[in-house]
Scaffold this motif. Structure first.
Motif, PDB file in Angstrom:
ATOM      1  N   THR A 230       0.823  -1.198   0.000  1.00 53.40           N
ATOM      2  CA  THR A 230       0.000   0.000   0.000  1.00 53.40           C
ATOM      3  C   THR A 230       0.863   1.255   0.000  1.00 53.40           C
ATOM      4  O   THR A 230       2.091   1.196   0.100  1.00 53.40           O
ATOM      5  N   GLY A 231       0.202   2.392  -0.100  1.00 52.50           N
ATOM      6  CA  GLY A 231       0.911   3.662  -0.155  1.00 52.50           C
ATOM      7  C   GLY A 231       1.825   3.894   1.025  1.00 52.50           C
ATOM      8  O   GLY A 231       2.879   4.513   0.892  1.00 52.50           O
ATOM      9  N   VAL A 232       1.447   3.380   2.178  1.00 52.13           N
ATOM     10  CA  VAL A 232       2.247   3.582   3.385  1.00 52.13           C
ATOM     11  C   VAL A 232       3.628   2.967   3.228  1.00 52.13           C
ATOM     12  O   VAL A 232       4.641   3.526   3.662  1.00 52.13           O
TER      13      VAL A 232
ATOM     14  N   THR B  18      -3.888   3.591  -0.116  1.00 57.35           N
ATOM     15  CA  THR B  18      -3.504   3.420   1.290  1.00 57.35           C
ATOM     16  C   THR B  18      -3.976   2.105   1.896  1.00 57.35           C
ATOM     17  O   THR B  18      -3.503   1.720   2.961  1.00 57.35           O
ATOM     18  N   THR B  19      -4.903   1.409   1.239  1.00 60.19           N
ATOM     19  CA  THR B  19      -5.354   0.111   1.731  1.00 60.19           C
ATOM     20  C   THR B  19      -5.372  -0.885   0.576  1.00 60.19           C
ATOM     21  O   THR B  19      -5.404  -0.505  -0.593  1.00 60.19           O
TER      22      THR B  19
END
Length: 618
Positions: free
Chosen positions: A564-566, A577-578
């Motif tokens: 994910t983006g994180v 992000t998910t």
């Protein structure tokens, strides 16, 4: 469990594929592999029952031990329901040898012990193996997922196979029945002799279709790559030492199944019948040509994954956006780039596996949108076009399982009013050359992937854009809106069919060749195409170039890879992000495309255990 799943099941070889099988609606829960015996015998020779007295049967979990180390896989057992298959009531099924119930609940022992139950017929079977015992998960989690089906026959006449004949047992794929669903590709089977006359004795048998049926083909030995089983019969020699003998089966071209267990093969010693086994040749079909029963099974499964499993909206929110709306980083994973076709292949197969959790006999149909489809666009199926001025809701009969369709935040019903009415040909009203491309025009884009992938902007966009707009038709709306209409999956079913057929016509199965897939290597090591991402300066949601992480053949695919983006960073590496569909569900008999699919593992659809009714890829 999830750590083990990713580490082991991302690299597992086919020999251990079933060790990674999960319940598709609960991808962190292992699939119990269940054996069911009628008359408490391993052979099918006595799978014939009457309507007057109960017959004892039994079931057990076969993968009860953990794969590594000690301990039980299912220490508390598995809560299940024994019942008839959907839309059927041929059998009375009881935990005791009395009563008139068609189902009951029980817990399969977690240590692999047998659970006894009883059955008798409530009506006569229409054919051998057409009456089916179904077992589904029960309890608080993973509810209503079918994990076994066992075919038999209800007849008030004696069974056709005397107990005095040699008895054999057959496994299709594995000991469980949930993988007894085949396509055109070859499936490994095995057989052994259960009651040999002497340890050194041999038994010569012939494997063939049951008379009047012709759905299967057979093979022995090793098949060359890219070939399948084509023999009308196969001869095997079984040993008195009880060892297994291998053979293969595949669906017979142009003769797929219409019902579960309607592809029956038998084993003979000379003229004497020894046993019969039933499978299904489960093929993706033109939605316009489905039988009433095939249509209703699909609709009921669709209703269940939306309203019971609550999975449908996870898919909607993974297509070019999230629950809040459109997101360009999510959009670029699947659109305006080389991965458009592989990403949607994984997407379609995933939801098909969920449908098959509800009903294993279901395959995802396709909308052949350059041919009239009046049987599809009616109130008993996908909904008829509204006729009242200003109306935008598809007309759906109350008896249709999707009559209560509702998407969070939207009014009940399906918003669809198309300019082509109930004909289902987006090009039929155009007259300007801007309608949907025909099948032949799509194939004419070129024999190399770099040209053919342009069908996203022609064939695909034409089918969506000529089906209305955001105000009157979800299917014609923005990419994050279109999946609200279940017609979306039929449209993309045809896009997937066209790619698969193009691959077959041009022999484009080798993912290491740029003619099969143009962006070779990975995001970090592409040999000739460096990463780039640009958008229209006047419209940041309009992508103009897209070679980002997820577009190269060795890249993993979001939202199944848990990247994910994180964790990925920014620029061409950025991800949403998910990853809501992580991990990808490996099913019994179907390891590919793996727990963390890559573009490469989606390329050869023949490894994904599906086929189509209009071409035979061998």
């Amino acid at each position: 469990m999830r750590h083990y799943y990713f580490i082991f099941c991302s690299v597992v070889i086919a020999l251990f594929a079933n060790s990674c099988a999960v319940i598709p609606t609960c991808p962190s829960s292992r699939m119990p592999l269940v054996e069911i015996q009628v008359n408490n015998t391993e052979s099918n020779h006595d799978d014939y029952i009457g309507t007057s007295g109960f017959i004892q049967c039994r079931a057990r979990i076969t993968n009860f031990n953990k794969d590594f180390g000690s301990g039980l896989q299912f220490p508390g057992g598995v809560e299940v329901e024994f019942r008839n298959k959907r839309l059927s009531s041929d059998l009375i099924i009881s935990s005791t040898n009395s009563g008139s119930s068609t189902s009951f609940f029980a817990t399969l022992p977690g240590n692999g012990g047998w659970l006894n139950f009883f059955i008798k017929g409530s009506s006569l079977s229409v054919a051998d193996k057409s009456s089916i015992i179904e077992m589904a998960t029960a309890g608080a989690t993973c509810n209503e997922v079918v994990i076994a089906r066992k075919g038999l026959m209800v007849s008030n006449s004696p069974g056709p196979i005397p107990n005095t004949r040699p008895q054999v047992t057959i496994e299709v794929g594995s000991i469980t029945t949930i993988d007894d669903y085949i396509a055109w590709n070859p499936v490994s089977c095995r057989m052994k002799w259960l009651n040999p006359s002497a340890p050194g004795a041999t038994l010569n048998v012939t494997v063939q279709n049951m008379p009047s049926l012709n759905r299967l083909r057979f093979a022995t030995g090793t098949l060359a790559a890219g070939t399948t089983a084509t023999d009308v019969t196969s001869n095997l020699t079984l040993s008195g030492d009880g060892s297994w003998v291998s053979f293969k089966i595949a669906g017979n071209q142009n003769n797929p199944s219409a019902e579960d267990k309607d592809a029956v093969f038998e084993v003979l010693q000379g003229p004497d019948l020894l046993t019969r086994e039933a499978v299904m040749v489960r093929i993706r079909k033109n939605a316009n040509s489905l039988s009433t029963n095939e249509r209703d099974r699909y609709l009921e499964a669709l209703r269940e994954i939306h309203q019971t499993y609550n999975f449908y909206e996870l898919f909607k929110n993974s297509h070019s956006g999230n629950a809040a709306g459109f997101d360009v980083i999510a959009h670029r994973q699947a659109h305006v780039g080389s991965a458009f076709l592989p990403w949607h292949r994984a997407f379609m197969l995933h939801i098909e596996r969920l449908l098959q959790s509800s009903d294993p006999s279901v395959a995802l149909p396709y909308w052949h949108f350059d041919i009239s489809s009046p049987n599809m666009f009616n109130a008993d199926f996908m909904g008829a076009n509204p006729t009242l001025v200003g109306a935008t809701q598809a007309i759906i009969n109350p008896s249709n399982p999707i009559s209560t369709w509702q998407i969070t935040g939207q009014a009940a019903g399906i918003r669809r009013k198309t300019p082509y009415g109930n004909n289902g040909i987006p090009s039929s009203v155009m007259g300007t050359g801007t309608g949907v491309a025909t099948e032949m025009a799509t194939f004419a884009l070129g024999a190399n992937y770099s040209s053919f992938k342009g069908m996203e902007g022609t064939t695909h966009n034409g089918a969506h854009n000529n089906s209305g707009n955001n105000g009157v038709s979800w299917i014609g709306g923005s990419p994050h809106i279109a999946p609200q209409d279940p017609l979306f999956y039929f449209l993309h079913g045809n896009i997937e069919r066209l790619w698969a057929k193009w691959q077959w016509l041009n022999n484009r199965f080798d993912a290491t060749q740029s003619s099969t897939y143009d962006l070779q290597g990975g995001h970090s090591n592409s040999p000739s195409s460096p990463p780039v991402f640009t958008v229209d300066p006047g419209n940041p949601n309009r992508i103009t170039s897209n070679r980002t992480f997820g577009q190269y053949v060795d890249d993993s695919l979001w939202p199944w890879d848990n990247k994910t983006g994180v964790s990925q960073g920014t620029g061409t590496l950025a991800r949403p992000t998910t990853a809501p569909l992580t991990p990808y569900p490996i099913v019994v008999g179907g390891f590919f495309p793996g727990a963390q699919p890559t573009v490469k593992t989606t390329i050869d659809f023949r490894l994904l255990n599906f086929g189509y009714d209009d071409f035979y890829p061998y």
